[in-house]
Design an enzyme around this catalytic site. Sequence first.
Site, PDB file in Angstrom:
ATOM      1  CG  ASP A   1      -8.934  -2.674  -4.461  1.00 26.74           C
ATOM      2  OD1 ASP A   1      -8.265  -2.256  -3.261  1.00 26.74           O
ATOM      3  OD2 ASP A   1      -9.868  -3.566  -3.927  1.00 26.74           O
TER       4      ASP A   1
ATOM      5  NE  ARG B   1      -9.720   9.652  -1.383  1.00 30.92           N
ATOM      6  CZ  ARG B   1     -10.154   8.885  -0.452  1.00 30.92           C
ATOM      7  NH1 ARG B   1     -10.254   7.717  -0.161  1.00 30.92           N
ATOM      8  NH2 ARG B   1     -10.545   9.766   0.838  1.00 30.92           N
TER       9      ARG B   1
ATOM     10  CE1 TYR C   1     -13.267  -7.191   1.562  1.00 26.86           C
ATOM     11  CE2 TYR C   1     -11.450  -8.594   0.911  1.00 26.86           C
ATOM     12  CZ  TYR C   1     -11.799  -7.560   1.607  1.00 26.86           C
ATOM     13  OH  TYR C   1     -11.084  -6.841   2.518  1.00 26.86           O
TER      14      TYR C   1
ATOM     15  NE  ARG D   1      -7.059   5.280   3.207  1.00 26.25           N
ATOM     16  CZ  ARG D   1      -7.764   4.275   3.667  1.00 26.25           C
ATOM     17  NH1 ARG D   1      -9.087   4.493   3.726  1.00 26.25           N
ATOM     18  NH2 ARG D   1      -7.456   3.186   3.946  1.00 26.25           N
TER      19      ARG D   1
ATOM     20  NE  ARG E   1      -4.361  -1.438   0.096  1.00 24.24           N
ATOM     21  CZ  ARG E   1      -5.462  -1.570   0.891  1.00 24.24           C
ATOM     22  NH1 ARG E   1      -5.658  -0.766   1.935  1.00 24.24           N
ATOM     23  NH2 ARG E   1      -6.202  -2.420   0.465  1.00 24.24           N
TER      24      ARG E   1
HETATM   25  O1  CP3 Z   1      -0.133  -1.386  -2.413  1.00 20.82           O
HETATM   26  C1  CP3 Z   1      -0.499  -0.615  -3.543  1.00 20.82           C
HETATM   27  O2  CP3 Z   1      -0.014   0.643  -3.125  1.00 20.82           O
HETATM   28  C2  CP3 Z   1      -1.113  -0.789  -4.435  1.00 20.82           C
HETATM   29  C3  CP3 Z   1      -2.509  -0.571  -4.680  1.00 20.82           C
HETATM   30  C4  CP3 Z   1      -3.532  -1.538  -3.761  1.00 20.82           C
HETATM   31  C5  CP3 Z   1      -4.669  -1.158  -3.321  1.00 20.82           C
HETATM   32  N1  CP3 Z   1      -5.420  -2.163  -2.619  1.00 20.82           N
HETATM   33  C6  CP3 Z   1      -5.208   0.309  -3.285  1.00 20.82           C
HETATM   34  C7  CP3 Z   1      -6.188   0.672  -2.371  1.00 20.82           C
HETATM   35  C8  CP3 Z   1      -3.441  -2.869  -3.684  1.00 20.82           C
HETATM   36  C9  CP3 Z   1      -2.459  -4.135  -3.709  1.00 20.82           C
HETATM   37  C10 CP3 Z   1      -4.660  -3.458  -2.830  1.00 20.82           C
HETATM   38  C11 CP3 Z   1      -4.963  -4.627  -2.409  1.00 20.82           C
HETATM   39  C12 CP3 Z   1      -6.069  -4.967  -1.690  1.00 20.82           C
HETATM   40  N2  CP3 Z   1      -7.522  -4.531  -1.793  1.00 20.82           N
HETATM   41  C13 CP3 Z   1      -6.104  -6.290  -0.556  1.00 20.82           C
HETATM   42  C14 CP3 Z   1      -5.077  -6.997  -0.660  1.00 20.82           C
HETATM   43  C15 CP3 Z   1      -4.164  -6.533   0.495  1.00 20.82           C
HETATM   44  C16 CP3 Z   1      -4.650  -6.292   1.844  1.00 20.82           C
HETATM   45  O3  CP3 Z   1      -4.435  -5.049   2.315  1.00 20.82           O
HETATM   46  O4  CP3 Z   1      -4.912  -7.117   2.532  1.00 20.82           O
HETATM   47  C17 CP3 Z   1      -7.326  -6.001  -0.001  1.00 20.82           C
HETATM   48  C18 CP3 Z   1      -8.048  -7.018   0.932  1.00 20.82           C
HETATM   49  C19 CP3 Z   1      -8.366  -4.966  -0.875  1.00 20.82           C
HETATM   50  C20 CP3 Z   1      -9.716  -4.584  -0.768  1.00 20.82           C
HETATM   51  C21 CP3 Z   1      -9.852  -3.310  -0.125  1.00 20.82           C
HETATM   52  N3  CP3 Z   1      -9.454  -1.903  -0.978  1.00 20.82           N
HETATM   53  C22 CP3 Z   1     -10.126  -2.776   1.269  1.00 20.82           C
HETATM   54  C23 CP3 Z   1     -10.523  -3.498   2.401  1.00 20.82           C
HETATM   55  C24 CP3 Z   1     -10.268  -1.323   1.089  1.00 20.82           C
HETATM   56  C25 CP3 Z   1     -10.614  -0.229   1.973  1.00 20.82           C
HETATM   57  C26 CP3 Z   1     -10.170  -0.257   3.376  1.00 20.82           C
HETATM   58  C27 CP3 Z   1      -8.636   0.337   3.188  1.00 20.82           C
HETATM   59  O5  CP3 Z   1      -7.437  -0.203   3.634  1.00 20.82           O
HETATM   60  O6  CP3 Z   1      -8.759   1.571   2.960  1.00 20.82           O
HETATM   61  C28 CP3 Z   1      -9.664  -0.773  -0.261  1.00 20.82           C
HETATM   62  C29 CP3 Z   1      -9.456   0.566  -0.717  1.00 20.82           C
HETATM   63  C30 CP3 Z   1      -8.006   0.694  -1.265  1.00 20.82           C
HETATM   64  N4  CP3 Z   1      -7.592   0.096  -2.139  1.00 20.82           N
HETATM   65  C31 CP3 Z   1      -7.581   1.771  -0.757  1.00 20.82           C
HETATM   66  C32 CP3 Z   1      -6.263   2.076  -1.400  1.00 20.82           C
HETATM   67  C33 CP3 Z   1      -5.260   2.917  -1.414  1.00 20.82           C
HETATM   68  C34 CP3 Z   1      -8.094   2.946   0.169  1.00 20.82           C
HETATM   69  C35 CP3 Z   1      -9.055   3.930  -0.609  1.00 20.82           C
HETATM   70  C36 CP3 Z   1      -9.061   5.150  -0.249  1.00 20.82           C
HETATM   71  O7  CP3 Z   1      -8.294   6.017  -1.012  1.00 20.82           O
HETATM   72  O8  CP3 Z   1      -9.850   5.645   0.494  1.00 20.82           O
END
Ligand code: CP3
Length: 353
Positions: A77, A40, A154, A31, A27
């Site tokens: 994502d 964003r 999910y 944020r 990640r």
């Molecule tokens: O790593 C990186 O920088 C690449 C981008 C990336 C995102 N999500 C961006 C994102 C990657 C590799 C993911 C994978 C992802 N997404 C997983 C597996 C890895 C892990 O963290 O367990 C999962 C379970 C998700 C599903 C997901 N997407 C959730 C649960 C959420 C919301 C909760 C949270 O952590 O914010 C997201 C949204 C998301 N995906 C954000 C980002 C940067 C935050 C969104 C925002 O800008 O508000």
Amino acid sequence: MHSIRNTRLLDVLNDKGVDRTPIWIMRQAGRYLPEYMATRKKAGDFMTLASTPELACEVTLQPIRRFTLDAAILFSDILTVPDAMGLGLYFEAGEGPRFKSPVRTPEDIKNLGKPDPETELRYVMDAVRLIRRELNESVPLIGFAGSPWTVATYMVEGGGSKDYPHIKRLMYGDEGALHRLLLKITETTIDYLRAQVDAGAQSLMVFDTWGGILTPRAYHAFSLHYMQRIVDALKKSHATTPITLFTKNGGMWLPDIARTGCDAVGVDWTIDLRDARALTRDNVALQGNLDPGVLYGSKSKIREEVQRVLESYGEGERHIFNLGHGIHQHIDPENVEFMIETVHELSPAFHRK
Ligand code: CP3
């Protein structure tokens, strides 16, 4: 031979020597970075950000510009895949991801679409192509997908969950239906990862965030089995692209994960890298495993914990420094920079080169 300038990540994955331990952060585009929040805001919402190649490229590059990292990871994502299968992904403010049409019945499973990566997921491939161009061979680009089990969780729950009532009901009530769902996701994921490599991804990672909620038997049957299929398929078609598998809370299954034929295994902070290394017998690279919570600490604490992770792996050429899971939203980017610089400073002592 790689044309890219910084080959550390690929060298560790391919078991070549490195001068210091490579580092990237799960990640890393997110944020905690003010520039991410600004982009964003401009996009309006997460899905617009992720599905506009120019914006996805911009946020992918932000941590690369700010820090000295050894890899970029595609900004996208894991839930774009079920979105393309027809579930309608959206993000409720403060509530995380949600699907308009969760999958609950055998009928729902039968009706799922099989998206073509260059059509329904073309925006991801366009982002990969654009990022590769903009990276201009500086660092490698990591592509990724969710594990079929995690994506199914999910899809069936309709979003995040605490107790997983719907998917556990399906698992213990209609195992056959769950396998049909997992197979559909697996086939789509294989096409999706192949397309990412064809578009320019140089390494792949599969995120199994929820494998750790399963019993050992269920983990093997419903999660690892399908990740194995992904590894087998990619090794057939794209043998030179390394694959990393990461099951959160999967420490006790590391030997089985390493036996899939993957190149690296992601490790969370609940297992010591010394033990992880013994369990996998150096047959794979290990990626991890600093507790992201360490980054709330003082600089001296961060330094101490970075040293502890490096020492727990010990001397050797197959460690990729990372956090044990994604970076938290309220971490100060200055502490992230300090962690990265500390890995640069302390890790050469663990290498022969
Ligand atoms: O790593 C990186 O920088 C690449 C981008 C990336 C995102 N999500 C961006 C994102 C990657 C590799 C993911 C994978 C992802 N997404 C997983 C597996 C890895 C892990 O963290 O367990 C999962 C379970 C998700 C599903 C997901 N997407 C959730 C649960 C959420 C919301 C909760 C949270 O952590 O914010 C997201 C949204 C998301 N995906 C954000 C980002 C940067 C935050 C969104 C925002 O800008 O508000």
